[in-house]
Design an enzyme around this catalytic site. Structure first.
Site, short mmCIF file in Angstrom:
data_model
loop_
_atom_site.label_atom_id
_atom_site.label_comp_id
_atom_site.label_asym_id
_atom_site.label_seq_id
_atom_site.Cartn_x
_atom_site.Cartn_y
_atom_site.Cartn_z
N ASN A 115 7.34 4.53 3.81
CA ASN A 115 7.79 4.53 2.42
C ASN A 115 8.21 5.92 1.97
O ASN A 115 9.02 6.07 1.06
CB ASN A 115 6.64 4.04 1.53
CG ASN A 115 6.90 4.25 0.05
OD1 ASN A 115 7.79 3.64 -0.53
ND2 ASN A 115 6.13 5.15 -0.58
N ARG A 210 0.97 -2.23 10.72
CA ARG A 210 0.52 -2.27 9.33
C ARG A 210 1.58 -1.48 8.58
O ARG A 210 1.88 -0.34 8.95
CB ARG A 210 -0.82 -1.56 9.17
CG ARG A 210 -1.19 -1.27 7.71
CD ARG A 210 -2.39 -0.34 7.60
NE ARG A 210 -2.86 -0.14 6.25
CZ ARG A 210 -2.52 0.88 5.46
NH1 ARG A 210 -1.67 1.81 5.87
NH2 ARG A 210 -3.02 0.97 4.24
N ASP A 212 2.33 0.59 5.68
CA ASP A 212 1.66 1.34 4.63
C ASP A 212 2.48 1.31 3.33
O ASP A 212 3.71 1.38 3.37
CB ASP A 212 1.50 2.80 5.11
CG ASP A 212 0.80 3.68 4.08
OD1 ASP A 212 -0.41 3.48 3.85
OD2 ASP A 212 1.47 4.57 3.49
N GLU A 248 0.63 -3.57 3.50
CA GLU A 248 -0.41 -3.14 2.55
C GLU A 248 0.11 -3.30 1.13
O GLU A 248 0.87 -2.47 0.63
CB GLU A 248 -0.81 -1.68 2.79
CG GLU A 248 -2.02 -1.29 1.95
CD GLU A 248 -1.91 0.04 1.23
OE1 GLU A 248 -2.91 0.48 0.67
OE2 GLU A 248 -0.81 0.65 1.21
N ARG A 352 -10.22 -8.19 10.04
CA ARG A 352 -10.20 -6.82 10.55
C ARG A 352 -11.56 -6.16 10.27
O ARG A 352 -12.01 -6.14 9.13
CB ARG A 352 -9.09 -6.01 9.87
CG ARG A 352 -9.01 -4.57 10.37
CD ARG A 352 -7.89 -3.80 9.70
NE ARG A 352 -8.15 -3.62 8.27
CZ ARG A 352 -7.24 -3.24 7.38
NH1 ARG A 352 -5.99 -3.00 7.75
NH2 ARG A 352 -7.56 -3.12 6.11
C1 AAO Z 1 -2.70 13.22 -1.23
C2 AAO Z 1 -3.53 13.79 -2.36
C3 AAO Z 1 -2.76 13.70 -3.66
C4 AAO Z 1 -1.41 14.39 -3.51
C5 AAO Z 1 -0.66 13.76 -2.36
C6 AAO Z 1 0.68 14.42 -2.09
O1 AAO Z 1 -4.76 13.09 -2.45
O2 AAO Z 1 -3.53 14.31 -4.68
O3 AAO Z 1 -0.66 14.25 -4.68
O4 AAO Z 1 -1.45 13.86 -1.17
O5 AAO Z 1 0.52 15.77 -1.75
C7 AAO Z 1 -3.59 8.65 1.21
C8 AAO Z 1 -4.59 9.12 0.16
C9 AAO Z 1 -3.92 9.90 -0.94
C10 AAO Z 1 -3.10 11.03 -0.35
C11 AAO Z 1 -2.04 10.38 0.53
C12 AAO Z 1 -1.09 11.38 1.18
O6 AAO Z 1 -5.25 8.00 -0.37
O7 AAO Z 1 -4.95 10.46 -1.77
O8 AAO Z 1 -2.50 11.79 -1.38
O9 AAO Z 1 -2.72 9.70 1.61
O10 AAO Z 1 -1.76 12.33 1.89
C13 AAO Z 1 -1.99 3.10 -4.19
C14 AAO Z 1 -0.94 2.51 -3.27
C15 AAO Z 1 -1.47 2.25 -1.87
C16 AAO Z 1 -2.21 3.47 -1.31
C17 AAO Z 1 -3.32 3.80 -2.29
C18 AAO Z 1 -4.13 5.01 -1.85
O11 AAO Z 1 -0.41 1.31 -3.80
O12 AAO Z 1 -0.35 1.99 -1.05
O13 AAO Z 1 -2.73 4.12 -3.57
N1 AAO Z 1 -2.72 3.22 0.05
C19 AAO Z 1 -1.96 3.70 1.25
C20 AAO Z 1 -2.88 4.26 2.31
C21 AAO Z 1 -3.49 5.56 1.83
C22 AAO Z 1 -2.39 6.59 1.64
C23 AAO Z 1 -1.12 6.03 1.17
C24 AAO Z 1 -0.92 4.68 0.96
C25 AAO Z 1 0.02 6.93 1.09
O14 AAO Z 1 -3.83 3.31 2.67
O15 AAO Z 1 -4.47 6.04 2.71
O16 AAO Z 1 -2.82 7.58 0.67
O17 AAO Z 1 0.62 6.92 2.39
C26 AAO Z 1 -3.89 0.70 -8.48
C27 AAO Z 1 -2.72 0.06 -7.76
C28 AAO Z 1 -2.70 0.35 -6.30
C29 AAO Z 1 -2.87 1.84 -6.05
C30 AAO Z 1 -4.19 2.27 -6.70
C31 AAO Z 1 -4.52 3.73 -6.45
O18 AAO Z 1 -5.08 0.01 -8.15
O19 AAO Z 1 -2.78 -1.33 -7.93
O20 AAO Z 1 -1.47 -0.07 -5.76
O21 AAO Z 1 -2.91 2.09 -4.64
O22 AAO Z 1 -4.07 2.04 -8.10
O23 AAO Z 1 -3.60 4.54 -7.11
C32 AAO Z 1 -8.31 -1.32 -10.47
C33 AAO Z 1 -7.03 -2.17 -10.38
C34 AAO Z 1 -6.24 -1.77 -9.15
C35 AAO Z 1 -5.92 -0.32 -9.26
C36 AAO Z 1 -7.24 0.40 -9.24
C37 AAO Z 1 -7.11 1.90 -9.24
O24 AAO Z 1 -9.20 -1.67 -9.39
O25 AAO Z 1 -7.39 -3.53 -10.30
O26 AAO Z 1 -5.06 -2.55 -9.03
O27 AAO Z 1 -8.01 0.04 -10.39
O28 AAO Z 1 -6.52 2.34 -10.43
#
Ligand code: AAO
Length: 511
Positions: A115, A210, A212, A248, A352
């Site tokens: 992405n 998977r 991402d 995902e 999984r």
């Molecule tokens: C890092 C740093 C950041 C920096 C960035 C760039 O932490 O501070 O800005 O680098 O320099 C992982 C880490 C991130 C990291 C990133 C890159 O988790 O912290 O950032 O690597 O190094 C969303 C996405 C989902 C994603 C998830 C983490 O939709 O795709 O965030 N997961 C994948 C991977 C993950 C990875 C990435 C994607 C990026 O598995 O390991 O990130 O490649 C809502 C939305 C979700 C959203 C969440 C979190 O969820 O629905 O879609 O996920 O927010 O933002 C309730 C709601 C629920 C909501 C939740 C949280 O439960 O029902 O829907 O509250 O608000």
């Protein structure tokens, strides 16, 4: 109805929903942050002999080396190029792993981060796992190559360039996810470049991907690069096998983007599964295990044949991603084993298992400020997974997949594969039991009092070994024995103080 028929017909010939598991295996395991050479060993010495069908590996591409904080696990979600070159190992080590795992019938699924590239705030230079130069400032990734034209900067309409609201589907797809430079997937050049990367992995012998951050890509853009993918390598897989795809997409409800938009492309991660099951097993919000009688679609989870399910994942076990506080992890081992046991016994979805490492958690205002800590390492180099005499792992690798209760339930799932969900029983509270045809039966006691009941198991009469408290070895049982009578009934007694308050029996553990 017509649509459903059409989808299932298409499903049969486009086997992107099929994980291509071999030898009657039914589950996969995520070996989070493991080195390729350790995964190769684990396939041979443990996964194949214990019925695990596949491994989700951490992203293999070259990534940004982050030093502040020092080498967080999440740096691997910041691609710099599609060279196979990361802390888990080199391209050669990756090839060796795929070859050795395939040779023992264990599939490799790659976490494909397509992405975006690295964060916009990362400094230009060669701080990447293979030393490739990159410059986020002017969107230059010469090793791919990608340049400014290949990113969505012009399309995103928020002032910050970031996703500011998950209620706006355009922002979610066209703006940056936490600063990560968002690729313009409507461009054929970008689609082809991604397909080339994935096809390179397919040629090596991986069985699928998977995807991402799939929620942050338009379903049609994902379809466009998936359509360019080759069939799997025929050295290991039948002619015409399509790569297995699971996307995902976090859909807990409350947002306009839903999982079902992605069903045509492949399976989807069902995050409601772990969030709701955790709530039930923790007995929060008035939930009881008795309510699990119609677990699955009855709990408004997505269609079983589109779901990839798990109790926790690498994000929500440390407060990233979504799911919230209800998510159970190895830190709550007793409840966790029950949740994983329930998942593996129940027919819903493709399962999984998570395999983690330990880190020093430190909570401030309910947030783990150490949620970034990377895998066990020596000065950044990932430590080997050592194996202790009792088969557990050393060096802070948790290896949940080697816990007897979890490993034996993976085998249970293989043994009962294809059998109906039968003989449900509950006490109206948190004592429940169910069977899988005439192949297996499981009983849980999550109440604060003893369970003692005579239950219909559906199993042939005989003496069975409980695979939660022990193992069958040399036709003897190291744990509790269960006697099933000629009428299929057996008496179960489970103390609420038992180390693991559940019992599982199956026909392969009959004495
Ligand atoms: C890092 C740093 C950041 C920096 C960035 C760039 O932490 O501070 O800005 O680098 O320099 C992982 C880490 C991130 C990291 C990133 C890159 O988790 O912290 O950032 O690597 O190094 C969303 C996405 C989902 C994603 C998830 C983490 O939709 O795709 O965030 N997961 C994948 C991977 C993950 C990875 C990435 C994607 C990026 O598995 O390991 O990130 O490649 C809502 C939305 C979700 C959203 C969440 C979190 O969820 O629905 O879609 O996920 O927010 O933002 C309730 C709601 C629920 C909501 C939740 C949280 O439960 O029902 O829907 O509250 O608000």
């Amino acid at each position: 109805m017509r649509l459903l028929v059409l989808l299932s017909v298409l499903g049969a010939c486009w086997a992107q929903y099929d994980p291509h598991l071999r030898n009657g295996q039914t589950s996969i395991v995520h070996l989070f942050e493991w080195r390729w050479d350790d995964i190769a060993l684990e396939c041979e010495r443990y996964l194949a002999p214990n019925g695990y069908g596949g491994v989700q590996v951490s992203p293999p591409h070259e990534n940004a080396v982050i030093t502040d904080p020092f080498r967080p696990w999440w740096e691997r979600y910041q691609p710099i190029s599609y060279k196979i070159c990361s802390r888990s190992g080199s391209e050669n080590e990756f090839r060796e792993m795929v070859r050795r795992c395939n040779n023992v019938g264990v599939n490799i699924y790659v976490d494909a981060v397509v992405n975006h590239m690295c964060g916009s705030g990362v400094s230009a230079g060669t701080s990447s796992t293979c030393g490739s130069y990159f410059n986020p400032g002017n969107r230059d990734f010469p090793e791919v190559p990608y340049s400014g034209w290949d990113f969505n900067d012009g399309k995103c309409t928020t002032w910050s360039g970031e996703i500011e609201s998950y209620q706006d589907i355009y922002q979610v797809r066209d703006c940056r996810l936490t600063g990560l430079l968002d690729l313009a997937l409507e461009k054929d050049y970008v689609r082809s470049t991604i397909a080339d990367y994935l096809n390179f992995l397919i040629a090596i012998g991986v069985a699928g991907f998977r995807i991402d951050a799939a929620k942050h890509m338009w379903p049609g853009d994902i379809k466009a690069f998936l359509d360019k993918l080759n069939n799997l390598n025929t050295y290991w897989f039948p002619e015409g096998s399509r790569p297995f795809i699971y996307q995902e997409v976090i859909d807990l409800g409350g947002e306009p983007i839903t999982s079902s938009e992605y069903f045509d492309n492949g399976r989807v991660t069902e995050f409601k599964f772990g969030a709701k099951l955790g709530t039930v097993i923790r007995k929060w919000s008035g939930e009881k295990m008795a309510y699990l009688i119609n677990w699955g679609e009855g709990w408004s989870l997505i269609r079983s044949d589109r779901a990839l399910v798990f109790v926790d994942n690498h994000d929500n076990q440390r407060g990233h991603g979504a799911g919230g506080d209800s998510i159970l992890t190895f830190w709550d081992a007793r409840l966790y084993k029950m949740a994983v046991g329930f998942m593996l016994a129940h027919p819903y979805g493709l399962t999984r298992v998570m395999s983690s490492y330990r880190w020093s958690r430190y909570f401030e205002n309910g947030q783990d400020v150490n949620d970034w800590i990377g895998p066990p390492n020596d000065n950044g180099v990932i430590k080997r997974v050592t194996i202790n005499e009792d088969t557990t792992c050393g060096n802070d690798w948790v290896c949940e997949h080697r816990w007897r209760q979890i490993r034996n339930m993976v085998i249970f799932r293989n043994v009962v594969n294809g059998q109906d969900f039968t003989n449900w029983w509950d006490n109206g509270s948190n004592q429940v039991a169910f069977g899988r045809g005439n192949r297996g039966f499981i009983v849980f006691n999550n109440d604060d009092w003893e369970l003692s009941s005579n239950l219909q198991t559906g199993l042939p009469s005989g003496t069975y070994c409980d695979v939660i408290s022990g193992d069958k070895s040399d036709n003897r049982c190291t744990g509790i024995e269960v006697y099933v009578g000629s009428d299929g009934y057996a008496y179960f007694s489970i103390s609420n103080n038992a180390e693991d308050p559940f019992i599982a029996i199956h026909v392969d553990a009959k004495l």
